[in-house]
Design a protein around this motif. Structure first.
Motif, PDB file in Angstrom:
ATOM      1  N   GLU A  53       0.858  -1.187   0.000  1.00  0.00           N
ATOM      2  CA  GLU A  53       0.000   0.000   0.000  1.00  0.00           C
ATOM      3  C   GLU A  53       0.887   1.227   0.000  1.00  0.00           C
ATOM      4  O   GLU A  53       1.872   1.282   0.742  1.00  0.00           O
ATOM      5  N   ILE A  54       0.566   2.197  -0.819  1.00  0.00           N
ATOM      6  CA  ILE A  54       1.262   3.477  -0.828  1.00  0.00           C
ATOM      7  C   ILE A  54       0.328   4.489  -0.178  1.00  0.00           C
ATOM      8  O   ILE A  54      -0.778   4.727  -0.667  1.00  0.00           O
ATOM      9  N   LEU A  55       0.790   5.044   0.935  1.00  0.00           N
ATOM     10  CA  LEU A  55      -0.016   6.002   1.681  1.00  0.00           C
ATOM     11  C   LEU A  55       0.512   7.409   1.461  1.00  0.00           C
ATOM     12  O   LEU A  55       1.722   7.636   1.502  1.00  0.00           O
ATOM     13  N   ILE A  56      -0.384   8.350   1.251  1.00  0.00           N
ATOM     14  CA  ILE A  56      -0.041   9.767   1.184  1.00  0.00           C
ATOM     15  C   ILE A  56      -0.904  10.463   2.219  1.00  0.00           C
ATOM     16  O   ILE A  56      -2.132  10.468   2.119  1.00  0.00           O
ATOM     17  N   ASN A  57      -0.235  11.010   3.242  1.00  0.00           N
ATOM     18  CA  ASN A  57      -0.923  11.646   4.371  1.00  0.00           C
ATOM     19  C   ASN A  57      -1.952  10.711   5.002  1.00  0.00           C
ATOM     20  O   ASN A  57      -3.049  11.122   5.372  1.00  0.00           O
ATOM     21  N   GLY A  58      -1.609   9.450   5.112  1.00  0.00           N
ATOM     22  CA  GLY A  58      -2.469   8.478   5.762  1.00  0.00           C
ATOM     23  C   GLY A  58      -3.594   7.934   4.902  1.00  0.00           C
ATOM     24  O   GLY A  58      -4.391   7.131   5.370  1.00  0.00           O
ATOM     25  N   VAL A  59      -3.678   8.354   3.647  1.00  0.00           N
ATOM     26  CA  VAL A  59      -4.723   7.887   2.746  1.00  0.00           C
ATOM     27  C   VAL A  59      -4.098   6.955   1.703  1.00  0.00           C
ATOM     28  O   VAL A  59      -3.060   7.272   1.125  1.00  0.00           O
ATOM     29  N   VAL A  60      -4.735   5.805   1.467  1.00  0.00           N
ATOM     30  CA  VAL A  60      -4.212   4.842   0.499  1.00  0.00           C
ATOM     31  C   VAL A  60      -4.311   5.436  -0.899  1.00  0.00           C
ATOM     32  O   VAL A  60      -5.394   5.762  -1.381  1.00  0.00           O
ATOM     33  N   HIS A  61      -3.151   5.611  -1.534  1.00  0.00           N
ATOM     34  CA  HIS A  61      -3.080   6.168  -2.888  1.00  0.00           C
ATOM     35  C   HIS A  61      -3.025   5.057  -3.933  1.00  0.00           C
ATOM     36  O   HIS A  61      -3.591   5.184  -5.013  1.00  0.00           O
ATOM     37  N   ASP A  62      -2.346   3.964  -3.614  1.00  0.00           N
ATOM     38  CA  ASP A  62      -2.215   2.841  -4.529  1.00  0.00           C
ATOM     39  C   ASP A  62      -1.988   1.582  -3.706  1.00  0.00           C
ATOM     40  O   ASP A  62      -1.422   1.630  -2.610  1.00  0.00           O
ATOM     41  N   SER A  63      -2.440   0.440  -4.220  1.00  0.00           N
ATOM     42  CA  SER A  63      -2.212  -0.832  -3.533  1.00  0.00           C
ATOM     43  C   SER A  63      -2.221  -1.943  -4.572  1.00  0.00           C
ATOM     44  O   SER A  63      -2.673  -1.759  -5.697  1.00  0.00           O
ATOM     45  N   GLY A  64      -1.699  -3.085  -4.182  1.00  0.00           N
ATOM     46  CA  GLY A  64      -1.675  -4.210  -5.100  1.00  0.00           C
ATOM     47  C   GLY A  64      -0.956  -5.401  -4.515  1.00  0.00           C
ATOM     48  O   GLY A  64      -0.494  -5.373  -3.378  1.00  0.00           O
ATOM     49  N   ASP A  65      -0.874  -6.451  -5.307  1.00  0.00           N
ATOM     50  CA  ASP A  65      -0.198  -7.682  -4.910  1.00  0.00           C
ATOM     51  C   ASP A  65       1.084  -7.835  -5.707  1.00  0.00           C
ATOM     52  O   ASP A  65       1.166  -7.402  -6.853  1.00  0.00           O
ATOM     53  N   ILE A  66       2.073  -8.458  -5.090  1.00  0.00           N
ATOM     54  CA  ILE A  66       3.357  -8.733  -5.738  1.00  0.00           C
ATOM     55  C   ILE A  66       3.615 -10.227  -5.628  1.00  0.00           C
ATOM     56  O   ILE A  66       3.563 -10.792  -4.537  1.00  0.00           O
ATOM     57  N   LYS A  67       3.882 -10.871  -6.745  1.00  0.00           N
ATOM     58  CA  LYS A  67       4.300 -12.275  -6.727  1.00  0.00           C
ATOM     59  C   LYS A  67       5.775 -12.293  -6.353  1.00  0.00           C
ATOM     60  O   LYS A  67       6.617 -11.753  -7.059  1.00  0.00           O
ATOM     61  N   ILE A  68       6.081 -12.881  -5.218  1.00  0.00           N
ATOM     62  CA  ILE A  68       7.462 -12.924  -4.744  1.00  0.00           C
ATOM     63  C   ILE A  68       8.207 -14.004  -5.530  1.00  0.00           C
ATOM     64  O   ILE A  68       7.730 -15.136  -5.634  1.00  0.00           O
ATOM     65  N   PRO A  69       9.361 -13.668  -6.097  1.00  0.00           N
ATOM     66  CA  PRO A  69      10.113 -14.657  -6.886  1.00  0.00           C
ATOM     67  C   PRO A  69      10.702 -15.751  -5.992  1.00  0.00           C
ATOM     68  O   PRO A  69      10.721 -15.639  -4.775  1.00  0.00           O
ATOM     69  N   GLU A  70      11.206 -16.774  -6.622  1.00  0.00           N
ATOM     70  CA  GLU A  70      11.835 -17.867  -5.888  1.00  0.00           C
ATOM     71  C   GLU A  70      13.164 -17.379  -5.326  1.00  0.00           C
ATOM     72  O   GLU A  70      14.136 -17.213  -6.040  1.00  0.00           O
ATOM     73  N   ILE A  71      13.181 -17.129  -4.029  1.00  0.00           N
ATOM     74  CA  ILE A  71      14.395 -16.700  -3.338  1.00  0.00           C
ATOM     75  C   ILE A  71      14.825 -17.858  -2.446  1.00  0.00           C
ATOM     76  O   ILE A  71      14.068 -18.301  -1.588  1.00  0.00           O
ATOM     77  N   GLU A  72      15.998 -18.348  -2.670  1.00  0.00           N
ATOM     78  CA  GLU A  72      16.515 -19.497  -1.936  1.00  0.00           C
ATOM     79  C   GLU A  72      16.661 -19.164  -0.443  1.00  0.00           C
ATOM     80  O   GLU A  72      16.791 -18.010  -0.068  1.00  0.00           O
ATOM     81  N   PRO A  73      16.676 -20.188   0.424  1.00  0.00           N
ATOM     82  CA  PRO A  73      16.844 -19.963   1.866  1.00  0.00           C
ATOM     83  C   PRO A  73      18.103 -19.174   2.182  1.00  0.00           C
ATOM     84  O   PRO A  73      19.143 -19.379   1.581  1.00  0.00           O
ATOM     85  N   GLN A  74      17.956 -18.242   3.125  1.00  0.00           N
ATOM     86  CA  GLN A  74      19.047 -17.404   3.620  1.00  0.00           C
ATOM     87  C   GLN A  74      19.671 -16.534   2.520  1.00  0.00           C
ATOM     88  O   GLN A  74      20.836 -16.173   2.603  1.00  0.00           O
ATOM     89  N   GLN A  75      18.886 -16.177   1.495  1.00  0.00           N
ATOM     90  CA  GLN A  75      19.374 -15.342   0.408  1.00  0.00           C
ATOM     91  C   GLN A  75      18.545 -14.061   0.294  1.00  0.00           C
ATOM     92  O   GLN A  75      17.420 -14.010   0.760  1.00  0.00           O
ATOM     93  N   THR A  76      19.113 -13.060  -0.348  1.00  0.00           N
ATOM     94  CA  THR A  76      18.465 -11.765  -0.559  1.00  0.00           C
ATOM     95  C   THR A  76      18.351 -11.515  -2.050  1.00  0.00           C
ATOM     96  O   THR A  76      19.239 -11.885  -2.817  1.00  0.00           O
ATOM     97  N   LYS A  77      17.257 -10.862  -2.437  1.00  0.00           N
ATOM     98  CA  LYS A  77      17.065 -10.502  -3.836  1.00  0.00           C
ATOM     99  C   LYS A  77      16.443  -9.116  -3.916  1.00  0.00           C
ATOM    100  O   LYS A  77      15.586  -8.769  -3.113  1.00  0.00           O
ATOM    101  N   GLU A  78      16.896  -8.325  -4.890  1.00  0.00           N
ATOM    102  CA  GLU A  78      16.331  -6.989  -5.109  1.00  0.00           C
ATOM    103  C   GLU A  78      15.266  -7.065  -6.181  1.00  0.00           C
ATOM    104  O   GLU A  78      15.434  -7.723  -7.199  1.00  0.00           O
ATOM    105  N   LEU A  79      14.182  -6.364  -5.962  1.00  0.00           N
ATOM    106  CA  LEU A  79      13.108  -6.268  -6.952  1.00  0.00           C
ATOM    107  C   LEU A  79      12.953  -4.824  -7.387  1.00  0.00           C
ATOM    108  O   LEU A  79      13.134  -3.929  -6.658  1.00  0.00           O
TER     109      LEU A  79
END
Length: 79
Positions: A53-79
Protein backbone atom coordinates in the motif's frame (compact mmCIF):
# COMPACT_ATOMS: atom_id res chain seq x y z
CA UNK A 1 0.74 -15.09 25.49
CA UNK A 2 -3.06 -15.16 25.37
CA UNK A 3 -5.22 -14.20 28.34
CA UNK A 4 -8.01 -16.54 29.57
CA UNK A 5 -10.59 -14.28 27.91
CA UNK A 6 -8.81 -14.97 24.57
CA UNK A 7 -7.37 -11.46 24.20
CA UNK A 8 -3.80 -11.20 23.03
CA UNK A 9 -1.05 -10.25 25.47
CA UNK A 10 1.03 -7.37 23.94
CA UNK A 11 4.33 -9.35 23.73
CA UNK A 12 2.54 -11.71 21.30
CA UNK A 13 2.87 -9.05 18.58
CA UNK A 14 6.62 -8.80 19.23
CA UNK A 15 6.92 -12.60 19.09
CA UNK A 16 5.03 -12.69 15.78
CA UNK A 17 7.34 -10.00 14.37
CA UNK A 18 10.49 -11.84 15.41
CA UNK A 19 9.37 -15.13 13.84
CA UNK A 20 8.45 -13.72 10.43
CA UNK A 21 10.28 -15.57 7.64
CA UNK A 22 10.53 -12.64 5.20
CA UNK A 23 12.24 -9.29 5.73
CA UNK A 24 11.65 -6.41 3.32
CA UNK A 25 13.91 -3.35 3.16
CA UNK A 26 13.62 -0.24 0.99
CA UNK A 27 16.53 0.19 -1.43
CA UNK A 28 15.27 3.10 -3.57
CA UNK A 29 11.61 3.97 -3.08
CA UNK A 30 11.63 6.62 -5.82
CA UNK A 31 12.28 3.92 -8.42
CA UNK A 32 10.29 1.25 -6.52
CA UNK A 33 13.27 -0.97 -5.57
CA UNK A 34 13.07 -3.15 -2.48
CA UNK A 35 15.23 -5.91 -1.04
CA UNK A 36 13.69 -9.17 0.20
CA UNK A 37 15.54 -11.54 2.55
CA UNK A 38 14.39 -15.14 3.05
CA UNK A 39 15.06 -16.07 6.65
CA UNK A 40 13.87 -19.67 6.20
CA UNK A 41 16.53 -22.38 6.37
CA UNK A 42 14.96 -24.96 4.05
CA UNK A 43 12.16 -23.34 2.03
CA UNK A 44 12.24 -20.90 -0.87
CA UNK A 45 9.68 -18.09 -1.21
CA UNK A 46 8.01 -19.24 -4.43
CA UNK A 47 4.71 -19.92 -2.64
CA UNK A 48 4.35 -16.43 -1.14
CA UNK A 49 2.53 -13.36 -2.41
CA UNK A 50 3.15 -9.89 -1.04
CA UNK A 51 0.76 -7.00 -0.68
CA UNK A 52 1.70 -3.31 -0.71
CA UNK A 53 0.00 0.00 0.00
CA UNK A 54 1.26 3.48 -0.83
CA UNK A 55 -0.02 6.00 1.68
CA UNK A 56 -0.04 9.77 1.18
CA UNK A 57 -0.92 11.65 4.37
CA UNK A 58 -2.47 8.48 5.76
CA UNK A 59 -4.72 7.89 2.75
CA UNK A 60 -4.21 4.84 0.50
CA UNK A 61 -3.08 6.17 -2.89
CA UNK A 62 -2.22 2.84 -4.53
CA UNK A 63 -2.21 -0.83 -3.53
CA UNK A 64 -1.67 -4.21 -5.10
CA UNK A 65 -0.20 -7.68 -4.91
CA UNK A 66 3.36 -8.73 -5.74
CA UNK A 67 4.30 -12.27 -6.73
CA UNK A 68 7.46 -12.92 -4.74
CA UNK A 69 10.11 -14.66 -6.89
CA UNK A 70 11.83 -17.87 -5.89
CA UNK A 71 14.40 -16.70 -3.34
CA UNK A 72 16.51 -19.50 -1.94
CA UNK A 73 16.84 -19.96 1.87
CA UNK A 74 19.05 -17.40 3.62
CA UNK A 75 19.37 -15.34 0.41
CA UNK A 76 18.47 -11.77 -0.56
CA UNK A 77 17.07 -10.50 -3.84
CA UNK A 78 16.33 -6.99 -5.11
CA UNK A 79 13.11 -6.27 -6.95
Amino acid sequence: MIFPDRTVHPPMYEYKYLLQPIWVKAVDLNSGKISIFNENHFTDLSGYTGRYEILINGVVHDSGDIKIPEIEPQQTKEL
